[in-house]
Enzyme design. Structure first.
Site, PDB file in Angstrom:
ATOM      1  N   LYS A  74       0.826  -1.211   0.000  1.00  0.00           N
ATOM      2  CA  LYS A  74       0.000   0.000   0.000  1.00  0.00           C
ATOM      3  C   LYS A  74       0.862   1.262   0.000  1.00  0.00           C
ATOM      4  O   LYS A  74       0.599   2.206  -0.756  1.00  0.00           O
ATOM      5  CB  LYS A  74      -0.951  -0.018   1.207  1.00  0.00           C
ATOM      6  CG  LYS A  74      -1.984  -1.146   1.161  1.00  0.00           C
ATOM      7  CD  LYS A  74      -2.971  -1.089   2.291  1.00  0.00           C
ATOM      8  CE  LYS A  74      -2.383  -1.512   3.613  1.00  0.00           C
ATOM      9  NZ  LYS A  74      -1.992  -2.943   3.639  1.00  0.00           N
ATOM     10  N   THR A  75       1.891   1.293   0.832  1.00  0.00           N
ATOM     11  CA  THR A  75       2.791   2.453   0.856  1.00  0.00           C
ATOM     12  C   THR A  75       3.543   2.581  -0.461  1.00  0.00           C
ATOM     13  O   THR A  75       3.726   3.687  -0.990  1.00  0.00           O
ATOM     14  CB  THR A  75       3.787   2.323   2.026  1.00  0.00           C
ATOM     15  OG1 THR A  75       3.070   2.233   3.254  1.00  0.00           O
ATOM     16  CG2 THR A  75       4.725   3.524   2.075  1.00  0.00           C
TER      17      THR A  75
END
Length: 347
Positions: A74-75
């Site tokens: 996600k990051t």
């Protein structure tokens, strides 16, 4: 940016959350563009179309919500979105924004079309979250000036920006905040083939000699999570350098991972203890998560967020309305036998 793990959370080699040792290494291993990002085909396709359309129009990308278990990228995707849009990114996390002024300071300094990435958005305080509503919808923010009867509201205009939120607990995001996201994407556990590609790519970057059998062994025990795959690669590299001449083969990887007590399904001692508790103490279930947590001296949130997701995904645990149940796979893997008349947790 993931905050440090709670003090009471064990530092497991197969933890999906970022450990301190991961932070610097991950920067060099993370892909920078969507074309380099492996797996999550649906997510990549949706973002690719949205980014290209926004660039063509010269507009900011619509707000994006990424949710799913930790360690799936996600990051990385938030950074890729900024790179693809050719704009700067500002990163923070929900628990780090403790007062309204923290968020106000961030929002008022954002450049046009830039990306604001907030990890763990489900942990934003309600009073802080309220500021986001008008900021995300109208790119405006109301500031209360003064106190008492003489107080007045001043509206500040903000530069159009893209808000990227990430969470492992999408169900805890409030309805008003959820409706502000135009693009909502779920991140799923990776298949073994994609993880093998990731392991080989990371080995090339780290200059680690690795054959296909070694990559397959590491990928198979990585719990469908790239972060875990990269961490296991580093641990196996250490073992190979000390005991196997530096090259990671299938046998070397197997020996190293067994030394780390990571079995062929990617389970460690805590996973096995959780399943054994359900089977031995509660006849395989159903048993409530609160009872399991008490038996293991763990927090309920840790059971639900850290331990359960992969056990359920892999088919070893069922979550039913009556409680958790161990499946036939769990009995088989642990060498347990069901009592006569006992039903396996297959639904």
């Amino acid at each position: 940016m993931t905050p440090p793990l709670p003090n009471n959370e064990p530092r497991r080699v197969i933890a999906g959350e970022a450990l301190e040792e991961d932070r610097k290494i991950e920067q060099s291993l993370r892909p920078k563009r969507l074309a380099e990002f492996i797996g999550q085909k649906h997510v990549r396709e949706v973002l690719s179309i949205a980014v290209e359309a926004a660039r063509t129009r010269g507009e900011h990308l619509d707000h994006v919500l990424l949710y799913g278990p930790p360690g799936l990228g996600k990051t990385t995707l938030a950074t890729i979105i900024a790179n693809e849009m050719g704009v700067p990114i500002r990163q923070t996390a929900g628990p780090l924004i403790s007062i309204k002024g923290d968020l106000t300071g961030i929002l008022t300094t954002l450049e046009a079309r830039s990306v604001l990435f907030v990890d763990e958005i489900h942990r934003l305080l309600p009073e802080v979250e309220e500021i986001l509503y008008s900021a995300l919808e109208d790119f405006k923010m109301d500031i209360l000036i003064g106190q008492g009867p003489g107080a007045r509201t001043h509206t500040l205009g903000l530069q159009p920006f893209t808000f990227v939120g990430a969470t492992t607990r999408a169900g805890l995001i409030s309805g008003p905040l959820r409706t502000r996201f135009g693009i909502v994407l779920r991140m799923d556990f990776y298949n073994r083939e994609d993880l093998e590609i990731i392991v080989r790519r990371s080995a090339d970057i780290l200059n680690v000699p690795l054959d296909d059998a070694g990559a397959a062994e590491i990928a198979g025990r990585s719990r469908g999570t790239p972060r875990i795959a990269n961490r296991l690669l580093r641990r196996v590299r250490d073992y190979a350098e000390v005991r196997a001449g530096g090259k990671i083969t299938g046998d070397v990887a197997k020996q190293a991972l067994e030394l780390l007590q990571v079995d062929r399904y990617g389970f460690d001692e805590i996973d096995r203890k959780l399943l054994e508790t359900i089977i031995d103490k509660y006849d395989g279930g159903p048993v409530g998560v609160g009872t399991i947590a008490a038996s293991l001296s763990e927090e309920v949130d840790a059971i639900e967020e850290i331990y359960e997701p992969f056990l359920i995904q892999a088919g070893f645990l069922n979550r039913t309305p009556r409680g958790r149940m161990a499946t036939a796979l769990a009995y088989e893997h642990l060498g347990k036998k069901r009592r006569a008349g006992q039903q396996p947790g297959l639904f």
